[in-house]
Design an enzyme around this catalytic site. Structure first.
Site, PDB file in Angstrom:
ATOM      1  N   GLY A 252       1.078  -0.840  -0.125  1.00  0.00           N
ATOM      2  CA  GLY A 252       0.392   0.067   0.606  1.00  0.00           C
ATOM      3  C   GLY A 252       1.132   1.153  -0.037  1.00  0.00           C
ATOM      4  O   GLY A 252       1.722   1.422  -0.343  1.00  0.00           O
ATOM      5  N   CYS A 259       2.719   4.831  16.159  1.00  0.00           N
ATOM      6  CA  CYS A 259       3.710   3.849  17.081  1.00  0.00           C
ATOM      7  C   CYS A 259       4.649   3.133  16.152  1.00  0.00           C
ATOM      8  O   CYS A 259       5.487   3.170  16.164  1.00  0.00           O
ATOM      9  CB  CYS A 259       3.108   2.051  17.535  1.00  0.00           C
ATOM     10  SG  CYS A 259       1.807   2.720  18.497  1.00  0.00           S
TER      11      CYS A 259
HETATM   12  P1  NAD Z   1      -2.143  10.320  23.829  1.00  0.00           P
HETATM   13  O1  NAD Z   1      -1.133  10.432  23.059  1.00  0.00           O
HETATM   14  O2  NAD Z   1      -3.417   9.547  23.254  1.00  0.00           O
HETATM   15  O3  NAD Z   1      -2.149   9.691  25.094  1.00  0.00           O
HETATM   16  C1  NAD Z   1      -1.236  10.063  25.803  1.00  0.00           C
HETATM   17  C2  NAD Z   1      -2.118  11.219  27.333  1.00  0.00           C
HETATM   18  O4  NAD Z   1      -1.231  11.097  28.505  1.00  0.00           O
HETATM   19  C3  NAD Z   1      -2.774  12.355  26.477  1.00  0.00           C
HETATM   20  O5  NAD Z   1      -3.653  12.147  27.556  1.00  0.00           O
HETATM   21  C4  NAD Z   1      -1.947  13.172  27.544  1.00  0.00           C
HETATM   22  O6  NAD Z   1      -2.771  14.233  28.279  1.00  0.00           O
HETATM   23  C5  NAD Z   1      -1.271  12.518  28.957  1.00  0.00           C
HETATM   24  N1  NAD Z   1      -0.185  12.305  29.765  1.00  0.00           N
HETATM   25  C6  NAD Z   1       1.064  13.112  29.670  1.00  0.00           C
HETATM   26  N2  NAD Z   1       1.507  13.381  30.453  1.00  0.00           N
HETATM   27  C7  NAD Z   1       1.143  12.812  31.893  1.00  0.00           C
HETATM   28  C8  NAD Z   1       0.883  13.282  33.306  1.00  0.00           C
HETATM   29  N3  NAD Z   1       2.307  13.236  33.607  1.00  0.00           N
HETATM   30  N4  NAD Z   1      -0.058  12.712  33.873  1.00  0.00           N
HETATM   31  C9  NAD Z   1      -1.205  12.277  33.337  1.00  0.00           C
HETATM   32  N5  NAD Z   1      -1.003  11.937  31.794  1.00  0.00           N
HETATM   33  C10 NAD Z   1      -0.464  13.283  31.249  1.00  0.00           C
HETATM   34  O7  NAD Z   1      -1.048   8.726  23.871  1.00  0.00           O
HETATM   35  P2  NAD Z   1      -1.479   7.109  22.755  1.00  0.00           P
HETATM   36  O8  NAD Z   1      -1.629   6.759  21.989  1.00  0.00           O
HETATM   37  O9  NAD Z   1      -2.952   5.671  24.135  1.00  0.00           O
HETATM   38  O10 NAD Z   1       0.081   5.965  23.923  1.00  0.00           O
HETATM   39  C11 NAD Z   1       0.822   5.950  25.028  1.00  0.00           C
HETATM   40  C12 NAD Z   1       1.559   4.896  25.658  1.00  0.00           C
HETATM   41  O11 NAD Z   1       1.021   3.789  24.921  1.00  0.00           O
HETATM   42  C13 NAD Z   1       2.996   5.527  24.262  1.00  0.00           C
HETATM   43  O12 NAD Z   1       4.234   5.368  24.455  1.00  0.00           O
HETATM   44  C14 NAD Z   1       2.683   4.224  22.821  1.00  0.00           C
HETATM   45  O13 NAD Z   1       3.315   3.755  22.571  1.00  0.00           O
HETATM   46  C15 NAD Z   1       1.964   3.269  23.959  1.00  0.00           C
HETATM   47  N6  NAD Z   1       0.909   2.408  22.298  1.00  0.00           N
HETATM   48  C16 NAD Z   1       0.460   2.835  21.558  1.00  0.00           C
HETATM   49  C17 NAD Z   1      -0.908   2.451  20.850  1.00  0.00           C
HETATM   50  C18 NAD Z   1      -1.667   3.027  19.937  1.00  0.00           C
HETATM   51  O14 NAD Z   1      -2.374   2.406  18.901  1.00  0.00           O
HETATM   52  N7  NAD Z   1      -1.619   4.679  20.111  1.00  0.00           N
HETATM   53  C19 NAD Z   1      -0.307   0.800  20.750  1.00  0.00           C
HETATM   54  C20 NAD Z   1       0.519   0.275  21.531  1.00  0.00           C
HETATM   55  C21 NAD Z   1       1.132   1.513  22.550  1.00  0.00           C
END
Ligand code: NAD
Length: 439
Positions: A252, A259
């Site tokens: 694609g 990620c």
């Molecule tokens: P996101 O950006 O959607 O959410 C992160 C949240 O954390 C935000 O709402 C932010 O305001 C909050 N935050 C930041 N600092 C903070 C603090 N000190 N106290 C409280 N809240 C705080 O991120 P996400 O997509 O949920 O990803 C989170 C983690 O999980 C990352 O490391 C990502 O790589 C991993 N991850 C993501 C996915 C995915 O598909 N999105 C899948 C697996 C793992």
């Protein structure tokens, strides 16, 4: 069980809602007060199928929201950290949010607890966090429990995980996590225990392997293009080999999202810090640039110089069933062709708002019209590009499409359309790694 989750994004909110639905008492915490207020009013701040229902069903009985970490931690034996780990300038994972959250938890702890790292973090982070929480008055066991859910299917993935990786040397913390995850383990035990370092590596290895498959298939598609083969035939025969299988064999416009790109770069960076050059991961990143480059070149070949041309784009999200446009190939393509003078008419079932914000941040909003109806997006277009494989775009009314468009070129960037239907309507079909078809 009583738990708190710090960070209420895609991962934290899905985890919180699923743990609550499985019977735990959950408080989700975020520094973003507006997000917390919206959640308290019952609004999920992003699109994820099934999540809003789950939140509504469990809120407020077992699921609550707060921006007050101290209050949220009251009486909790497990605190998850699911904050963002965005890429730094040099590609490494920015750990500032994780470390800040760990410092807060350490300072506010009023009893022994397990601090569970759910964010994707490079190997060695557990050690860094453990050093921070050693300053606490209470025993805080730091557990590495990476998350493997995928956006668009996140609730299902969390409720029925392939595996639950728990990296800890602390038996009591492992016991706590085993109890918490028990509802997800009824059919079979999905827990795999290992050292924190191995758990940290698993997450990056899994994402890098999947991204590498995508890049590899994109390379095979380029070969098919150059040699006049058909990658669809190649894919079907390749996947039939049970050692290979059909998952992640679709060529694609390349991988995107929050990620794969960032995790691959962080993995390469971690390798460098350890004196290693991780060539496979590096190549998967480089190869991921090719599909959008190739499509831009093909558009120019079909239409001539792009200045003044109108290009319709179906799909803006980095994949279907999400409104996430982080590193979306569609937006990379739009940026490239707009800089060459094209105008864009784009549509997406869910991502118009997030794409609009991204386009404003790039200063491209004047050149891109965002439209709800895909046929509106095709109106007056010299070419149409299918950039995201939403099911809404699989079987369009090709006659209507032909009548809406000014030109005749349809670029199926996800090999999702039925070429015959497009050709029968008098349009020219171009897929990825597939022969050009026209009447
Ligand atoms: P996101 O950006 O959607 O959410 C992160 C949240 O954390 C935000 O709402 C932010 O305001 C909050 N935050 C930041 N600092 C903070 C603090 N000190 N106290 C409280 N809240 C705080 O991120 P996400 O997509 O949920 O990803 C989170 C983690 O999980 C990352 O490391 C990502 O790589 C991993 N991850 C993501 C996915 C995915 O598909 N999105 C899948 C697996 C793992």
């Amino acid at each position: 069980m009583k738990i708190a989750i710090v960070g209420t994004g895609y991962v934290g909110l899905v985890a919180g809602a699923c743990f609550a639905d499985a019977g735990s008492d959950v408080v989700c915490v975020d520094v973003d007060r507006e997000k917390i207020e919206r959640l308290e009013a019952g609004h999920v701040p992003f699109f994820e199928p099934g999540l809003e229902d789950l939140v509504k069903r469990n809120c407020p009985a077992r699921l609550r929201f707060s921006s007050d970490l101290a209050a949220a931690m009251e009486g909790r034996s497990i605190v998850f950290v699911a904050v963002g780990t965005p890429p730094s300038e040099d590609g490494s994972a920015d750990l500032s949010h994780v470390l800040a959250a760990a410092r807060d938890v350490s300072r506010l702890a009023k009893s022994d607890l397990a601090l569970v790292l759910k964010s994707t973090v490079p190997v060695g982070t557990n050690e860094k966090v453990s050093a921070i929480v050693r300053g606490s008055k209470h025993h805080i066991a730091v557990v590495s429990n990476p998350e493997f859910l995928k956006e668009g299917d996140a609730v299902n993935d969390f409720l029925k995980p392939d595996r639950i990786v728990v990296g800890t040397d602390d038996d009591r913390a492992f016991e706590l996590l085993s109890r918490l995850y028990a509802p997800f383990n009824r059919q079979r035990n999905r827990l795999i225990r290992m050292s924190p370092k191995s758990a940290e590596i698993v997450k990056y290895a899994a994402n890098a392997l999947l991204a590498t498959r995508i890049s590899f298939m994109n390379e095979i598609a380029r070969l098919c293009d150059a040699a006049s083969g058909d990658v669809e035939d190649v894919r079907i025969a390749l996947g039939a080999d049970h050692r290979i299988g059909y998952h992640f064999l679709y060529p694609g416009l390349g991988f995107g999202g929050s990620c794969f790109p960032k995790d691959l770069r962080a993995l390469v960076r971690t390798g460098e810090e350890l004196g290693l050059s991780l060539e496979m991961a590096r190549s998967a990143i480089v190869a991921n640039e090719a599909p959008v480059e190739d499509l831009t070149r093909d558009l120019e070949q079909a239409l001539g110089p792009l200045a003044g041309k109108v290009i319709g784009v179906w799909g803006l999200a980095f994949k279907p069933r999400t409104d996430d446009v982080r590193e979306a190939p569609a937006l990379k393509l739009i940026e490239k062709v707009v800089r060459k003078g094209a105008r864009i008419r784009a549509s997406d079932p869910q991502a118009l708002e997030t794409a609009g914000a991204r386009l404003r941040s790039l200063g491209l909003e004047d050149r891109v019209e965002l439209l709800r109806d895909p046929y509106d997006a095709a109106r007056g277009a010299d070419a149409l590009v299918v950039a995201t494989e939403w099911s809404e775009y699989r079987s369009p009314d090709a006659q209507r499409l032909r009548q809406s468009m000014r030109g005749r070129h349809v670029f199926d960037g996800r090999n999702t359309l039925v070429p015959e239907e497009i050709v029968e309507a008098g349009l020219v079909y171009r897929g990825v790694g597939r022969p050009v078809r026209h009447a």
